[in-house]
Every structure is written in C-alpha cells, then in structure tokens.
Design a protein around this motif. Structure first.
Motif, PDB file in Angstrom:
ATOM      1  N   SER A 145      -8.715   3.307   9.622  1.00  0.00           N
ATOM      2  CA  SER A 145      -8.282   2.443   8.507  1.00  0.00           C
ATOM      3  C   SER A 145      -9.207   2.656   7.216  1.00  0.00           C
ATOM      4  CB  SER A 145      -7.752   1.170   8.522  1.00  0.00           C
ATOM      5  OG  SER A 145      -6.572   1.142   9.063  1.00  0.00           O
ATOM      6  N   LEU A 146     -10.457   2.292   7.392  1.00  0.00           N
ATOM      7  CA  LEU A 146     -11.550   2.180   6.341  1.00  0.00           C
ATOM      8  C   LEU A 146     -11.989   3.598   6.080  1.00  0.00           C
ATOM      9  CD1 LEU A 146     -13.233  -1.084   6.932  1.00  0.00           C
ATOM     10  CD2 LEU A 146     -11.111  -0.596   5.684  1.00  0.00           C
ATOM     11  N   GLN A 147     -12.115   4.388   6.851  1.00  0.00           N
ATOM     12  CA  GLN A 147     -12.891   5.883   6.735  1.00  0.00           C
ATOM     13  C   GLN A 147     -11.910   7.110   7.567  1.00  0.00           C
ATOM     14  OE1 GLN A 147     -16.577   4.312   8.469  1.00  0.00           O
ATOM     15  NE2 GLN A 147     -17.372   5.033   6.680  1.00  0.00           N
ATOM     16  N   GLY A 148     -10.808   6.764   7.346  1.00  0.00           N
ATOM     17  CA  GLY A 148      -9.960   7.884   7.947  1.00  0.00           C
ATOM     18  C   GLY A 148      -8.650   8.206   7.292  1.00  0.00           C
ATOM     19  N   ASN A 149      -7.823   7.012   7.227  1.00  0.00           N
ATOM     20  CA  ASN A 149      -6.213   7.002   6.887  1.00  0.00           C
ATOM     21  C   ASN A 149      -6.145   6.839   5.360  1.00  0.00           C
ATOM     22  OD1 ASN A 149      -5.629   7.598   9.537  1.00  0.00           O
ATOM     23  ND2 ASN A 149      -5.206   5.592   9.880  1.00  0.00           N
ATOM     24  N   TYR A 150      -4.855   7.159   5.224  1.00  0.00           N
ATOM     25  CA  TYR A 150      -4.408   7.101   3.748  1.00  0.00           C
ATOM     26  C   TYR A 150      -3.750   5.540   3.832  1.00  0.00           C
ATOM     27  CZ  TYR A 150      -4.204  12.011   2.527  1.00  0.00           C
ATOM     28  OH  TYR A 150      -4.729  13.271   2.420  1.00  0.00           O
ATOM     29  N   GLU A 151      -4.535   4.752   3.045  1.00  0.00           N
ATOM     30  CA  GLU A 151      -4.080   3.278   3.133  1.00  0.00           C
ATOM     31  C   GLU A 151      -4.042   2.731   1.657  1.00  0.00           C
ATOM     32  OE1 GLU A 151      -3.922   1.825   5.862  1.00  0.00           O
ATOM     33  OE2 GLU A 151      -5.086   2.645   7.405  1.00  0.00           O
ATOM     34  N   ILE A 152      -3.357   1.458   1.473  1.00  0.00           N
ATOM     35  CA  ILE A 152      -3.245   1.102   0.183  1.00  0.00           C
ATOM     36  C   ILE A 152      -3.524  -0.502   0.440  1.00  0.00           C
ATOM     37  CG2 ILE A 152      -0.793   1.035   0.120  1.00  0.00           C
ATOM     38  CD1 ILE A 152      -1.132   1.654  -2.894  1.00  0.00           C
ATOM     39  N   ASN A 153      -4.277  -1.178  -0.542  1.00  0.00           N
ATOM     40  CA  ASN A 153      -4.345  -2.382  -0.622  1.00  0.00           C
ATOM     41  C   ASN A 153      -4.472  -3.115  -2.068  1.00  0.00           C
ATOM     42  OD1 ASN A 153      -5.383  -2.560   2.193  1.00  0.00           O
ATOM     43  ND2 ASN A 153      -6.184  -4.407   1.876  1.00  0.00           N
ATOM     44  N   VAL A 154      -4.099  -4.151  -2.321  1.00  0.00           N
ATOM     45  CA  VAL A 154      -4.010  -5.007  -3.618  1.00  0.00           C
ATOM     46  C   VAL A 154      -5.177  -5.835  -3.608  1.00  0.00           C
ATOM     47  CG1 VAL A 154      -2.183  -6.606  -3.173  1.00  0.00           C
ATOM     48  CG2 VAL A 154      -2.640  -5.910  -5.553  1.00  0.00           C
ATOM     49  N   GLU A 155      -6.059  -6.166  -4.566  1.00  0.00           N
ATOM     50  CA  GLU A 155      -6.848  -6.788  -4.685  1.00  0.00           C
ATOM     51  C   GLU A 155      -6.520  -7.631  -5.898  1.00  0.00           C
ATOM     52  OE1 GLU A 155     -11.662  -7.022  -5.575  1.00  0.00           O
ATOM     53  OE2 GLU A 155     -10.432  -5.281  -6.545  1.00  0.00           O
ATOM     54  N   VAL A 156      -6.613  -9.129  -5.627  1.00  0.00           N
ATOM     55  CA  VAL A 156      -6.058 -10.170  -6.696  1.00  0.00           C
ATOM     56  C   VAL A 156      -7.260 -11.291  -6.629  1.00  0.00           C
ATOM     57  CG1 VAL A 156      -4.343 -11.811  -7.515  1.00  0.00           C
ATOM     58  CG2 VAL A 156      -3.922  -9.743  -6.161  1.00  0.00           C
ATOM     59  N   ILE A 157      -7.626 -11.558  -8.052  1.00  0.00           N
ATOM     60  CA  ILE A 157      -8.503 -12.345  -8.368  1.00  0.00           C
ATOM     61  C   ILE A 157      -7.674 -13.614  -8.985  1.00  0.00           C
ATOM     62  CG2 ILE A 157     -10.490 -13.227  -9.565  1.00  0.00           C
ATOM     63  CD1 ILE A 157     -11.409 -10.267  -9.254  1.00  0.00           C
ATOM     64  N   ASP A 158      -7.314 -14.636  -8.153  1.00  0.00           N
ATOM     65  CA  ASP A 158      -6.324 -15.562  -8.871  1.00  0.00           C
ATOM     66  C   ASP A 158      -6.363 -16.768  -7.799  1.00  0.00           C
ATOM     67  OD1 ASP A 158      -4.106 -16.409 -10.947  1.00  0.00           O
ATOM     68  OD2 ASP A 158      -3.288 -16.866  -8.844  1.00  0.00           O
ATOM     69  N   ALA A 159      -6.635 -18.206  -8.535  1.00  0.00           N
ATOM     70  CA  ALA A 159      -6.944 -19.265  -7.793  1.00  0.00           C
ATOM     71  C   ALA A 159      -5.572 -19.571  -7.043  1.00  0.00           C
ATOM     72  CB  ALA A 159      -7.412 -20.394  -8.431  1.00  0.00           C
ATOM     73  N   GLY A 160      -4.461 -19.384  -7.739  1.00  0.00           N
ATOM     74  CA  GLY A 160      -3.091 -19.971  -7.318  1.00  0.00           C
ATOM     75  C   GLY A 160      -2.637 -18.970  -6.168  1.00  0.00           C
ATOM     76  N   LEU A 161      -2.720 -17.896  -6.251  1.00  0.00           N
ATOM     77  CA  LEU A 161      -2.490 -17.011  -4.915  1.00  0.00           C
ATOM     78  C   LEU A 161      -3.388 -17.215  -3.982  1.00  0.00           C
ATOM     79  CD1 LEU A 161      -0.695 -14.766  -4.121  1.00  0.00           C
ATOM     80  CD2 LEU A 161      -2.133 -13.208  -4.626  1.00  0.00           C
ATOM     81  N   ALA A 162      -4.854 -17.482  -4.254  1.00  0.00           N
ATOM     82  CA  ALA A 162      -5.670 -17.551  -3.230  1.00  0.00           C
ATOM     83  C   ALA A 162      -5.607 -18.903  -2.267  1.00  0.00           C
ATOM     84  CB  ALA A 162      -6.984 -17.814  -3.756  1.00  0.00           C
ATOM     85  N   LYS A 163      -4.638 -20.116  -3.273  1.00  0.00           N
ATOM     86  CA  LYS A 163      -4.440 -21.070  -2.395  1.00  0.00           C
ATOM     87  C   LYS A 163      -3.323 -20.959  -1.642  1.00  0.00           C
ATOM     88  CE  LYS A 163      -2.961 -25.619  -3.456  1.00  0.00           C
ATOM     89  NZ  LYS A 163      -2.521 -26.900  -4.684  1.00  0.00           N
ATOM     90  N   ALA A 164      -2.458 -20.261  -1.935  1.00  0.00           N
ATOM     91  CA  ALA A 164      -1.183 -19.995  -1.213  1.00  0.00           C
ATOM     92  C   ALA A 164      -1.500 -19.166   0.208  1.00  0.00           C
ATOM     93  CB  ALA A 164      -0.247 -19.045  -1.759  1.00  0.00           C
TER      94      ALA A 164
END
Length: 413
Positions: free
Chosen positions: A353-372
């Motif tokens: 995954s980290l050095q081979g495949n086509y992957e997609i992640n979303v990165e979010v900086i938000d306290a509300g979503l982090a709490k959830a």
C-alpha cells in the motif's frame, strides 16, 4: 567463490525459499478450511455521523449496510456524472445492486465511468463483468507491466475505493463492494461534500486518462475536468501513483506521528510496516505519547497476521499498546493524532500500500472530526483483547519458529 560453494549456496537459498512458500501455502489452506461454515458474530458499530469541516461536511460510516444505502441513493440521484472505482466488486446480491444502479443511471442519460481491478476479481464470474455500452468500464488488467517486466512502476494494483457523484458528493475508505462487507466486516468509509470532491474527481480522472487507451480503446476521449476555484485548507487528498513513483501517504503518516504529543491511535487491517515506521511509533511511545494499534485478532490473510507479529516485541517493550479486534475482520485504515489530525482511506500500513499500489487517503485537521473518530476507536476498543508483553513473550517455540521462517517474506507484502 568456487563453483561447488556457489551450488551449495544456491541450493540452500532455494530450500529456504521453498520452506517459506510451503509453510505460507499450508497455513492459508488450513485457515481457509477452518473458516468454512463458520457463522459470523455481531460486533459493535457506531451510526453514521456528520461533522462540518470548513465548507465541507464529512460523514463517517462503520457499518457497510449504512454506507451502501447512502452510496446507492447518491447513484440513483445522479444528474450528470458518476465516477466509480473499486478494488473488489463481488458478483453477489450487493454487487448486482450496484451494477444495476449504475446501468439505470447510464440509461437515463448520466455519464457513468467505472474502474475495477482485474486481479482482485479473478474469481468473479465473467458474466457479471459484462456491461452495456452505455456504461464505460475500465478493467485494470491482471498483468500490468506488458513487456516492461523490469519497470517496477508498472506493477501496482488499483487498490482504491472511490465514488464521486456530480460535483456534489464523494465517498472513499476501506469498503469494497460485496454482501459480506455489508454486515460481517468492520470497516471505515467517509462521505464528503464541498471543494474536496474536486480532488477526488481529479484522482479518478488522472488514473482513467493514464490507462484509457490501452484498456478501452485508442479513440476513447480523456476525462476533462475544470479546476476547482475554491480550496478547503483543512482537508487534503493524498494519492499514491506508482507510475509516477509518487507515494505521499507514507510521508503523511510519518510526519503526523513525529509531531504527536498526546496520542496516536491507529486502526489497521494489515500491519506490515518498514523498520523506520516501527521506530517512529516506538519513539512516540517513549516520549510519553499514548500509542495504540488496533488490528484484527485474525484477519482474512493468515500469513500477513503471522508476519506482522514479528514487530510486536519491539512495540510492546517500548510502550505501544496492541489491541486485537474480536469476532470479525476489521478492515479499516484510519488514524487520529492529538485530537486534531485524522486520516481515512484505502492504504494499509504495509509495503504494497505505501510503496506499491494506487491508493487514496484524505487527511483532515479538525477537532470535531478527530473527536468523532476517537469515539469510533473507543467503541472498537471495547471489542478488543489487549496483548501484553508478558503474554507475548510467553508464546511457545512453535510460534516463534513460524515467525522466524516467515519474516523474510515481509518485503513482499
């Protein structure tokens, strides 16, 4: 080196490799036999929850049926365009529901483009893979290198799971498409709205345009997208693109772990990191960060389970807590850091995954979503056994020997 010594060395290496492969195959066969007729058990989940992040809404899903209901509703409500990409697309009842929903959308005039990975769906009936001409389908082939067998950039699988409808809504995360995933697997997906949807569209279009001529036809027009005029500064989409030798997701994780001061909570289906990643987690734990790793007690890939355990001694000795999810396969790929930072996506923490495949992640900086996400983690943790250092070091000789024999296979997974 003499010719005789070379022959001895070659035979020794081939014997060791043969033992490793034989052991891996035997373990997989035995595990498959044990799973036959095994009834799934219930596990705790959390209902869909929507959090506003800037100008976007992010909805979390931890139960497949909830997710599929909303994905199918989005497809049925599409007016202009549907972009659908998945790694596994089972030809079962749920897979048929998605197929017919996409066909129905195309027949009412919606532009429908689909991508699925050929290798991941080898066991799916060829009949299921036949679509009417109104639906454009790109089957990413089993053999991707062609004649360029030494070009490592051409061996990545398409491991993404992505749905974008019009310019309005996007879905991404760990869920493949299939009936078992709807009720029997614990996974995590998100639904997003707002400017970030354009980033998902662009990820799909770039992959489509890179492969369309060889996989569909030389006359196939590219997907053309306008550039989004707005930015969502607290959300970023990271995508691995092996053809361009671009792998930002690993760096995203490493930076977040290096900056952590309070907690790092990881949920991973398959945990086979490189040593630098292990060292980053150990360093965080040693400086007082609450580092927790939640993995399945037994995943659907028994060999990966055994290989991943080779890291447990290092992690446990330095204070990393290892939580093993009971009674179901946890397939999520998520993390939260310091009550502020979140990622959800398709990338496992392993080499593929980290050095081979086509992957997609979303990165979010938000306290509300982090709490959830922390609340989701707490619910999952309530269904876990915690592995202690004393318990781990007391394992028998057979287990230690198996781990030692399989450890050289780490770079392949």
């Amino acid at each position: 080196m003499s010719e005789r010594a070379f022959r001895v060395l070659r035979r020794t290496l081939l014997t060791v490799l043969g033992v490793q492969l034989l052991l891996a195959i035997t373990m997989s066969v035995i595990d498959s036999y044990r799973r036959r007729n095994k009834k799934p058990k219930p596990f705790p989940t959390t209902p869909p929850r929507t959090v506003t992040v800037g100008d976007s809404d992010v909805t979390t899903y931890t139960f497949g049926q909830d997710l599929y209901d909303d994905m199918l509703a989005a497809i049925e409500g599409a007016q202009r365009q549907i972009l659908f990409e998945t790694y596994i697309w089972k030809g079962d009842l749920m897979g048929e529901r998605f197929k017919h929903a996409l066909i129905d959308a195309a027949e009412r005039g919606v532009e429908v483009s689909c991508i699925y990975d050929g290798f991941a769906n080898l066991v799916v009936s060829p009949r299921f893979k036949r679509f009417p001409a109104s639906v454009k389908v790109l089957r990413y082939p089993v053999w991707t290198a062609g004649l360029r067998i030494f070009d490592l950039r051409r061996y990545g699988r398409d491991h993404r799971k992505l749905l974008v409808v019009d310019d309005a809504v996007g879905f991404l995360g760990g869920y493949n498409i299939g009936s078992a995933y709807a009720t029997q697997w614990r996974d995590t997906h998100v639904r997003v709205t707002g400017p970030v949807v354009w980033d998902l569209k662009r990820a799909f279009a770039d992959f489509w345009n890179l492969n369309r001529r060889k996989r569909i036809g030389r006359s196939e027009r590219p997907l053309l997208l306008e550039t989004a005029s707005e930015w969502e500064p607290t959300m970023r989409v990271h995508r691995n693109v092996p053809r361009l030798w671009m792998f930002p997701i690993r760096g995203m994780y490493m930076e977040a772990i290096a900056r952590a001061s309070k907690n790092v909570w990881l949920t991973q289906a398959y945990f086979l990191p490189d040593q630098d990643f292990v060292d980053a987690l150990r360093a965080a734990a040693m400086r007082g960060v609450d580092v927790r790793l939640l993995v399945p007690a037994k995943s659907n890939h028994v060999v990966a389970d055994w290989i991943s355990r080779g890291y447990y001694s290092q992690l446990l000795r330095d204070g990393v807590r290892i939580l093993r999810f009971r009674d179901a396969m946890v397939h999520a790929k998520t993390a939260t850091v310091d009550g502020t930072w979140v990622t959800v996506g398709t990338a496992n923490i392993d080499r593929l995954s980290l050095q081979g495949n086509y992957e997609i992640n979303v990165e979010v900086i938000d306290a509300g979503l982090a709490k959830a996400m922390e609340e989701i983690f707490a619910v999952d943790e309530s269904n876990c056994w915690e592995l202690t250092l004393d318990e781990w070091e007391a394992r028998d000789v057979y287990r230690r020997f198996t781990e030692m024999v399989l450890n050289p296979l780490r770079p392949l997974l």
